[in-house]
Design a protein around this motif. Structure first.
Motif, short mmCIF file in Angstrom:
data_model
loop_
_atom_site.label_atom_id
_atom_site.label_comp_id
_atom_site.label_asym_id
_atom_site.label_seq_id
_atom_site.Cartn_x
_atom_site.Cartn_y
_atom_site.Cartn_z
N GLY A 154 35.82 -7.95 48.51
CA GLY A 154 35.27 -7.04 47.53
C GLY A 154 34.10 -6.23 48.04
O GLY A 154 33.41 -5.56 47.27
N THR A 155 33.85 -6.27 49.35
CA THR A 155 32.70 -5.56 49.93
C THR A 155 33.04 -4.11 50.26
O THR A 155 32.15 -3.30 50.45
N ASN A 156 34.33 -3.79 50.35
CA ASN A 156 34.76 -2.43 50.66
C ASN A 156 35.46 -1.86 49.44
O ASN A 156 36.45 -2.43 48.97
N VAL A 157 34.94 -0.78 48.90
CA VAL A 157 35.51 -0.20 47.68
C VAL A 157 35.91 1.25 47.93
O VAL A 157 35.36 1.93 48.81
N TYR A 158 36.86 1.70 47.14
CA TYR A 158 37.32 3.10 47.22
C TYR A 158 37.10 3.75 45.86
O TYR A 158 37.43 3.17 44.82
N ASN A 159 36.52 4.94 45.87
CA ASN A 159 36.26 5.67 44.63
C ASN A 159 37.26 6.81 44.50
O ASN A 159 37.28 7.72 45.33
N SER A 160 38.06 6.74 43.45
CA SER A 160 39.01 7.81 43.15
C SER A 160 38.42 8.67 42.04
O SER A 160 38.16 8.19 40.94
N VAL A 161 38.18 9.95 42.34
CA VAL A 161 37.52 10.84 41.38
C VAL A 161 38.54 11.84 40.84
O VAL A 161 39.20 12.55 41.59
N LEU A 162 38.70 11.85 39.51
CA LEU A 162 39.60 12.79 38.84
C LEU A 162 38.75 13.84 38.13
O LEU A 162 38.03 13.53 37.19
N GLU A 163 38.81 15.07 38.62
CA GLU A 163 37.97 16.12 38.05
C GLU A 163 38.31 16.37 36.58
O GLU A 163 39.46 16.26 36.18
N ASP A 164 37.28 16.70 35.81
CA ASP A 164 37.48 16.99 34.40
C ASP A 164 38.02 18.40 34.25
O ASP A 164 37.32 19.39 34.50
N ILE A 165 39.27 18.51 33.84
CA ILE A 165 39.91 19.81 33.70
C ILE A 165 39.18 20.67 32.67
O ILE A 165 39.09 21.89 32.78
#
Length: 264
Positions: A154-165
């Protein structure tokens, strides 16, 4: 020496019968459980190592499932964006037709009605878009951020960003894409020409959002592949410690059976 009170041969036979019986019991326990360490006292260190490896395998399975959920989230978002792109394309077609000065007022009104209905539909779809009850497009220029662990610790995380249309393209003193679409009109040739520019920008922004979403899917697929390789190798290492060699243990069982019968 000839003795009557003690029978050494019988005592030795009893000792070896007990040993054979204990060995037989242990073999049966191992064979029935499929584990070399069915009795933890057989390999105390192995029990500890196997426990840690099994815990790591379970965590990696959970990580893989979480990554799959992020992919599902992104795919649902892409589905909404794909429909939105089709609607914007139709609106751009209507806006082009609205620039035709040869149309009568009634003809232009028919095109304007469909244009406005599409704009309202886009607003409703984007506002109400959900994944598992959570809104896909959140208010704010950054939008929705989905964080997921991509390793067993759990030390490596990925951030998925979905832009606000809704707010995409907004800056100081300007409104976001959705508001611009709501104000766009094609009831005159002048307004239709202005609408074309607004819709073209919206199509580009939606295309960029789709590219970002599908890039997340691609990245997560590679992470899942790496996670699964690590899980398989960890599971294999654990197998060497705890899993029983049935051929070898069956031979041991037969040996103890013969010794027990002979001793008896």
């Amino acid at each position: 020496m000839t003795a009557i009170g003690t029978n050494p041969a019988a005592l030795n036979a009893t000792f070896f019968v007990n040993q054979a019986d204990a060995g037989l019991t242990k073999s049966i326990k191992r064979l029935s459980s499929g584990s070399k360490i069915a009795d933890p006292s057989d390999d105390a260190a192995g029990v500890a190592v196997s426990g840690k490896l099994m815990s790591a395998v379970k965590r990696l399975l959970a990580v893989s499932d979480c990554a799959q959920n992020v992919i599902s989230f992104s795919q649902v978002a892409d589905g909404f964006l794909s429909v939105l792109s089709d609607e914007l394309t139709r609106m751009s077609e209507l806006a082009i037709r609205g620039t035709n000065g040869a149309f009568s007022a009634s003809d232009r009104a028919n095109y304007a009605l469909e244009f406005e209905n599409l704009s309202s539909a886009i607003t409703a779809q984007v506002t109400n878009a959900r994944f598992n009850g959570a809104p896909l497009f959140q208010t704010g220029s950054i939008g929705a951020t989905t964080t997921v662990a991509i390793n067993g610790d759990g030390t490596n995380v990925y951030n998925s960003v979905l832009e606000d249309i809704r707010d995409m393209g907004a800056s100081a003193g300007t409104t976001g894409m959705l508001n611009q679409l709501n104000f766009a009109q094609i009831d005159t040739t002048t307004s239709a020409s202005a609408a074309i520019s607004i819709i073209s920008s919206a199509i580009e922004r939606v295309a960029s959002a789709r590219a970002a979403v599908n890039a997340d899917v691609s990245v997560m697929n590679f992470y899942i592949q790496a996670i699964n390789v690590e899980r398989i190798n960890t599971d294999t290492a654990n197998s060497r410690i705890k899993d029983l060699d049935y051929a070898s243990e069956s031979t041991t069982l037969a040996k103890h059976n013969i010794l027990l019968q002979a001793g008896t």
